[in-house]
Scaffold this motif. Structure first.
Motif, PDB file in Angstrom:
ATOM      1  N   PRO A 176      26.140  56.772 -24.472  1.00 28.77           N
ATOM      2  CA  PRO A 176      26.705  56.116 -23.609  1.00 28.77           C
ATOM      3  C   PRO A 176      27.730  56.711 -22.455  1.00 28.77           C
ATOM      4  O   PRO A 176      29.039  56.793 -22.689  1.00 28.77           O
ATOM      5  CB  PRO A 176      27.468  54.920 -24.255  1.00 28.77           C
ATOM      6  N   TRP A 177      27.426  57.781 -21.677  1.00 26.77           N
ATOM      7  CA  TRP A 177      27.966  58.658 -21.122  1.00 26.77           C
ATOM      8  C   TRP A 177      28.999  57.878 -20.021  1.00 26.77           C
ATOM      9  O   TRP A 177      29.990  58.547 -19.834  1.00 26.77           O
ATOM     10  CB  TRP A 177      27.005  59.594 -20.408  1.00 26.77           C
ATOM     11  N   GLY A 178      28.581  56.654 -19.618  1.00 24.46           N
ATOM     12  CA  GLY A 178      29.250  56.117 -18.566  1.00 24.46           C
ATOM     13  C   GLY A 178      30.360  55.226 -19.192  1.00 24.46           C
ATOM     14  O   GLY A 178      30.935  54.251 -18.353  1.00 24.46           O
ATOM     15  N   ALA A 179      30.581  55.079 -20.460  1.00 21.57           N
ATOM     16  CA  ALA A 179      31.225  53.988 -20.938  1.00 21.57           C
ATOM     17  C   ALA A 179      32.653  54.210 -20.714  1.00 21.57           C
ATOM     18  O   ALA A 179      33.638  53.175 -20.862  1.00 21.57           O
ATOM     19  CB  ALA A 179      31.196  53.807 -22.472  1.00 21.57           C
ATOM     20  N   ILE A 180      33.145  55.558 -20.465  1.00 20.34           N
ATOM     21  CA  ILE A 180      34.586  55.717 -20.223  1.00 20.34           C
ATOM     22  C   ILE A 180      34.775  56.864 -18.983  1.00 20.34           C
ATOM     23  O   ILE A 180      34.109  57.972 -19.082  1.00 20.34           O
ATOM     24  CB  ILE A 180      35.043  56.546 -21.498  1.00 20.34           C
ATOM     25  N   ARG A 181      35.288  56.420 -18.169  1.00 19.51           N
ATOM     26  CA  ARG A 181      35.389  57.268 -16.904  1.00 19.51           C
ATOM     27  C   ARG A 181      36.666  57.399 -16.742  1.00 19.51           C
ATOM     28  O   ARG A 181      37.497  56.519 -16.581  1.00 19.51           O
ATOM     29  CB  ARG A 181      34.562  56.642 -15.778  1.00 19.51           C
ATOM     30  N   THR A 182      37.144  58.782 -16.536  1.00 16.97           N
ATOM     31  CA  THR A 182      38.839  58.921 -16.090  1.00 16.97           C
ATOM     32  C   THR A 182      38.494  59.295 -14.710  1.00 16.97           C
ATOM     33  O   THR A 182      37.647  60.098 -13.950  1.00 16.97           O
ATOM     34  CB  THR A 182      39.206  60.082 -16.898  1.00 16.97           C
ATOM     35  N   GLY A 183      40.024  59.371 -13.824  1.00 12.73           N
ATOM     36  CA  GLY A 183      40.093  59.943 -12.669  1.00 12.73           C
ATOM     37  C   GLY A 183      39.953  61.409 -12.566  1.00 12.73           C
ATOM     38  O   GLY A 183      40.090  62.076 -13.598  1.00 12.73           O
ATOM     39  N   LEU A 184      39.526  61.772 -11.590  1.00 14.18           N
ATOM     40  CA  LEU A 184      39.644  63.478 -11.299  1.00 14.18           C
ATOM     41  C   LEU A 184      40.807  64.259 -11.819  1.00 14.18           C
ATOM     42  O   LEU A 184      40.724  65.335 -12.562  1.00 14.18           O
ATOM     43  CB  LEU A 184      39.490  63.958  -9.602  1.00 14.18           C
ATOM     44  N   LYS A 185      41.992  63.656 -11.777  1.00 11.55           N
ATOM     45  CA  LYS A 185      43.161  64.250 -12.116  1.00 11.55           C
ATOM     46  C   LYS A 185      43.843  63.667 -13.497  1.00 11.55           C
ATOM     47  O   LYS A 185      44.883  63.997 -13.997  1.00 11.55           O
ATOM     48  CB  LYS A 185      44.246  64.477 -10.990  1.00 11.55           C
TER      49      LYS A 185
END
Length: 86
Positions: A15-24
């Motif tokens: 599940p690669w898309g389960a946690i998305r953080t901002g660029l910074k």
């Protein structure tokens, strides 16, 4: 701000898309919070705390899958474990 969508059903692919953080935004604190949210209400010992921190250093699929397992087990209901079980 992180976008978190932990799967609550069986996982068949990473599940690669389960946690998305901002660029910074550093990922580790977000991953740690995901795990702590899944463990809400569970009393943790010192070693448990170390393991949460250690697990938060893993990748998105690992953290998301562990959190998913915790949520799914919790959904089954909670029973006090027998002493010495484990």
């Amino acid at each position: 701000m992180a976008d978190i969508n932990i799967p609550l059903s069986p996982i068949h692919t990473a599940p690669w898309g389960a946690i998305r953080t901002g660029l910074k935004e550093p990922a580790r604190p977000v991953f740690e919070q995901v795990l702590r949210d899944a463990l809400a209400g569970v009393e943790l010992g010192a070693y448990d705390e170390r393991m949460v921190v250690w697990l938060s250093g893993w990748d998105v699929p690992t953290v998301a899958t562990v959190a998913s397992l915790l949520y799914r087990v919790r959904a089954l209901g909670y029973e006090e474990p027998e002493e010495g079980r484990g």
